[in-house]
Motif scaffolding. Structure first.
Motif, PDB file in Angstrom:
ATOM      1  N   VAL A 246     -16.809 -51.528   6.269  1.00 38.11           N
ATOM      2  CA  VAL A 246     -16.885 -49.410   6.855  1.00 38.11           C
ATOM      3  C   VAL A 246     -18.376 -50.046   6.502  1.00 38.11           C
ATOM      4  O   VAL A 246     -19.017 -49.781   5.488  1.00 38.11           O
ATOM      5  N   THR A 247     -19.430 -49.195   7.395  1.00 35.66           N
ATOM      6  CA  THR A 247     -21.069 -48.782   6.578  1.00 35.66           C
ATOM      7  C   THR A 247     -21.644 -48.267   6.573  1.00 35.66           C
ATOM      8  O   THR A 247     -22.589 -47.600   5.886  1.00 35.66           O
ATOM      9  N   SER A 248     -20.617 -46.673   6.896  1.00 37.09           N
ATOM     10  CA  SER A 248     -20.562 -45.490   7.028  1.00 37.09           C
ATOM     11  C   SER A 248     -19.873 -44.247   6.509  1.00 37.09           C
ATOM     12  O   SER A 248     -18.729 -44.567   7.540  1.00 37.09           O
ATOM     13  N   LEU A 249     -20.717 -43.035   6.025  1.00 33.90           N
ATOM     14  CA  LEU A 249     -19.041 -42.251   6.437  1.00 33.90           C
ATOM     15  C   LEU A 249     -19.521 -41.506   7.322  1.00 33.90           C
ATOM     16  O   LEU A 249     -21.114 -41.023   7.303  1.00 33.90           O
ATOM     17  N   VAL A 250     -19.137 -40.155   8.373  1.00 37.28           N
ATOM     18  CA  VAL A 250     -19.364 -39.978   9.175  1.00 37.28           C
ATOM     19  C   VAL A 250     -19.482 -38.628   9.380  1.00 37.28           C
ATOM     20  O   VAL A 250     -17.824 -38.264   8.019  1.00 37.28           O
ATOM     21  N   LEU A 251     -20.085 -37.488   8.908  1.00 33.41           N
ATOM     22  CA  LEU A 251     -20.106 -36.176   8.166  1.00 33.41           C
ATOM     23  C   LEU A 251     -19.746 -34.883  10.120  1.00 33.41           C
ATOM     24  O   LEU A 251     -20.168 -35.041  10.777  1.00 33.41           O
ATOM     25  N   ALA A 252     -18.983 -34.183   9.291  1.00 31.94           N
ATOM     26  CA  ALA A 252     -19.139 -33.444  10.176  1.00 31.94           C
ATOM     27  C   ALA A 252     -20.381 -32.200   9.572  1.00 31.94           C
ATOM     28  O   ALA A 252     -20.886 -32.366   9.253  1.00 31.94           O
ATOM     29  N   GLU A 253     -20.499 -30.804  10.420  1.00 34.68           N
ATOM     30  CA  GLU A 253     -22.198 -30.260  10.793  1.00 34.68           C
ATOM     31  C   GLU A 253     -21.765 -29.351   9.402  1.00 34.68           C
ATOM     32  O   GLU A 253     -23.253 -28.955   8.504  1.00 34.68           O
ATOM     33  N   ASP A 254     -20.906 -29.112   8.931  1.00 35.72           N
ATOM     34  CA  ASP A 254     -20.903 -28.267   7.566  1.00 35.72           C
ATOM     35  C   ASP A 254     -20.490 -29.023   6.194  1.00 35.72           C
ATOM     36  O   ASP A 254     -20.369 -28.769   4.753  1.00 35.72           O
ATOM     37  N   GLY A 255     -20.931 -30.609   6.703  1.00 38.83           N
ATOM     38  CA  GLY A 255     -20.887 -31.521   5.053  1.00 38.83           C
ATOM     39  C   GLY A 255     -19.437 -32.766   4.851  1.00 38.83           C
ATOM     40  O   GLY A 255     -19.548 -33.064   3.954  1.00 38.83           O
ATOM     41  N   SER A 256     -17.971 -31.769   5.140  1.00 46.37           N
ATOM     42  CA  SER A 256     -17.324 -32.316   4.717  1.00 46.37           C
ATOM     43  C   SER A 256     -17.238 -33.762   5.588  1.00 46.37           C
ATOM     44  O   SER A 256     -18.209 -34.162   6.813  1.00 46.37           O
ATOM     45  N   VAL A 257     -16.259 -34.570   5.129  1.00 45.57           N
ATOM     46  CA  VAL A 257     -16.413 -36.086   5.554  1.00 45.57           C
ATOM     47  C   VAL A 257     -15.304 -36.102   6.742  1.00 45.57           C
ATOM     48  O   VAL A 257     -14.082 -35.544   6.523  1.00 45.57           O
ATOM     49  N   ILE A 258     -15.470 -36.482   7.834  1.00 43.65           N
ATOM     50  CA  ILE A 258     -14.478 -36.722   8.840  1.00 43.65           C
ATOM     51  C   ILE A 258     -14.327 -37.969   9.580  1.00 43.65           C
ATOM     52  O   ILE A 258     -13.676 -37.897  10.704  1.00 43.65           O
ATOM     53  N   GLY A 259     -15.191 -38.603   8.846  1.00 41.47           N
ATOM     54  CA  GLY A 259     -14.230 -40.174   9.338  1.00 41.47           C
ATOM     55  C   GLY A 259     -15.738 -41.166   8.860  1.00 41.47           C
ATOM     56  O   GLY A 259     -16.441 -40.955   7.876  1.00 41.47           O
TER      57      GLY A 259
END
Length: 499
Positions: free
Chosen positions: A190-203
């Motif tokens: 895993v290389t990085s976390l993916v965020l939604a526009e509200d800053g929550s982690v979604i993947g």
């Protein structure tokens, strides 16, 4: 485009994504799957296990487990907490400590329900790893200063495997996660976390065999990627005293999960702390004296050997010798010596001190004082138990801890510096595994457990608190991730529109 921005399309989807397949990852995956979530575990190695599989297998449990009672010991959560508070502090996490101790008996039953066997017998001598399948061992609870702080009770619970039991433990935990329905993909970094526009982690973004792809986690991501002892740059930045020593890991404790979370604003705790496995045989130390470069004792020799290791590295710069006589050496059975032999032998303490380069007369003075107390059956300096007090008689031997030891199953001697280390600091989390940001607020959708998180520990360490902490708080993190959105009545895909 930022690496944290959601892609136009995710290549894979799941509900709970666990990153790392050591003990914390297996426990998180099991609980999340048991709670009804779709679970995928990503592991960068070719199989599960990580550093947990290479460990001795001790799990720190107490409060009155069936194994403790079968061996004749009474215990309760308050006494367990009193010991751990002293042994793991300063800086131990009081909320986590209280919860862990209160639930320790239940956690024992959870482990046994996963098939982990514990024999109702006690190994009753100082050691790193007993060469038997005894299910219980002392981990410093019966040594000073802890004997004055809590009622002594052994709490090192061991799977029924002679010597190192970590592999057995991991095989059982992985089988449990798989039987609960958790899927796994190996050779995946895993290389990085993916965020939604509200800053929550979604993947996450990941890489496998050179191919990059993105995975959506509809409920949450649980980081169980281990510590950072294999990352010398992180050690130099946070824990420079741990640089240059033998690393206790499976080779993958590179701090990747910690750094990924920091990149989106996660807070960390106790990053300078670490455990030190000193290259001495605890049975030799208990029967003799442990002295520093000034020829002085500096620790009680019958305590948990990791405490000797921390004192040796952090306070004595590893200028440490074990001093014993022929009787003390012979009393330790040959298989328990791990091939260690004296590095210096002399007819008198003065001569031995000269061979070690100690200040003239210092070792002789220390030995005279020790022998006087041992003859009286008391140790007012360091309160070693009377069981291990006996005057040392010439000829005398010294063991330089920098000569190293070779634990069973290891092909090569571990000479190194005399210290084997791993990190204790990590992401700041709640007891339920929520990762906190720099302001102390949870980062939605992100959880962590095991050595990727700052768990029970402050500056101290006791064997079994890694596997105990990892499995217990891994369970809580997996459960919390699986139940995300459920209490609010929102569907697991409620954050789709914010991506």
């Amino acid at each position: 485009m930022s690496e944290h921005h959601a892609p136009d399309r995710f290549d894979l989807e799941t509900e709970v994504l666990v990153v790392g397949y050591g003990c914390a990852g297996a426990a998180a995956a099991f609980e999340a799957a048991t709670a009804g979530a779709e679970v995928l575990v990503l592991e960068k190695a070719g199989g599960a296990g990580g550093s947990s599989a290479l460990s001795g297998g001790e799990i720190y449990l107490g409060g009155g487990t069936p194994i403790q009672r079968a061996c004749g010991f009474e215990d309760d959560p308050e006494q367990m907490a009193a010991f751990l508070r002293a042994a793991l502090g300063p800086g131990s996490d009081e909320a986590k400590l209280q919860r862990y101790c209160a639930d320790s008996v239940d956690h024992f039953h959870w482990l046994r329900a996963r098939g982990v066997p514990f024999q109702p017998t006690l190994w009753d001598a100082p050691t790193w790893v007993p060469p038997t399948d005894d299910g219980l061992m002392w981990l410093g609870e019966n040594s000073w200063p802890f004997t004055g702080l809590a009622t002594p009770a052994p709490r090192g619970h061991r799977p029924a495997a002679a010597d190192f039991g970590g592999r057995m433990l991991m095989e059982l935990l992985v089988a449990a996660a798989e039987s609960a329905g958790a899927a796994a993909q190996f050779d995946t970094s895993v290389t990085s976390l993916v965020l939604a526009e509200d800053g929550s982690v979604i993947g996450v973004r990941a890489r496998r065999y050179g191919t990059e792809f993105a995975i959506r986690a509809r409920r949450g991501v649980v980081l169980t990627t281990g510590g950072f002892v294999d990352n010398d740059a992180m050690l130099a930045a946070h824990a420079p005293r741990l640089l240059g020593h033998t690393k206790v890991s499976g080779g993958g404790d590179d701090g990747s999960g910690i750094r990924m979370a920091q990149a989106i604003g996660a807070a960390v705790r106790h990053m300078a702390t670490g455990q030190v496995g000193i290259s001495l045989i605890p049975g030799f130390a208990a029967r003799g004296m442990v002295v520093n470069g000034r020829g002085q004792r500096f620790v009680t020799e019958d305590t948990y050997p990791g405490r000797i290791g921390q004192a040796a590295l952090f306070r004595q710069d590893l200028e440490v010798w074990v001093i014993l006589d022929e009787q003390g050496y012979e009393e330790v059975p040959e298989p328990q010596r791990w091939g260690v032999r004296p590095t210096h032998v002399a007819e008198t303490a003065e001569e031995l001190g000269d061979l070690l380069g100690l200040p003239p007369g210092s070792l002789a003075a220390t030995l005279a004082r020790y022998n006087e107390f041992a003859s009286a059956g008391t140790d007012p300096d360091f309160h070693k138990a009377a069981r291990w007090l006996r005057p040392l008689t010439p000829p005398l031997a010294a063991i330089d801890i920098r000569a190293g030891v070779r634990p069973p199953g290891q092909a090569a001697a571990r000479r190194g510096t005399g210290a084997s280390v791993f990190t204790l600091g990590g992401l700041h989390t709640t007891p339920d595994g929520e990762v906190l940001d720099l302001g102390g607020d949870p980062i939605p959708g992100l959880y962590a457990a095991g050595r990727a998180a700052s768990g029970l520990h402050g500056e101290g360490y006791i064997s079994g608190t890694s596997l105990g902490d990892g499995t217990y708080f891994g369970r809580l993190a997996g459960t919390r991730a699986a139940h995300r959105f459920r209490s609010s009545g929102l569907p697991a895909t409620a954050d789709d529109d914010s991506a």
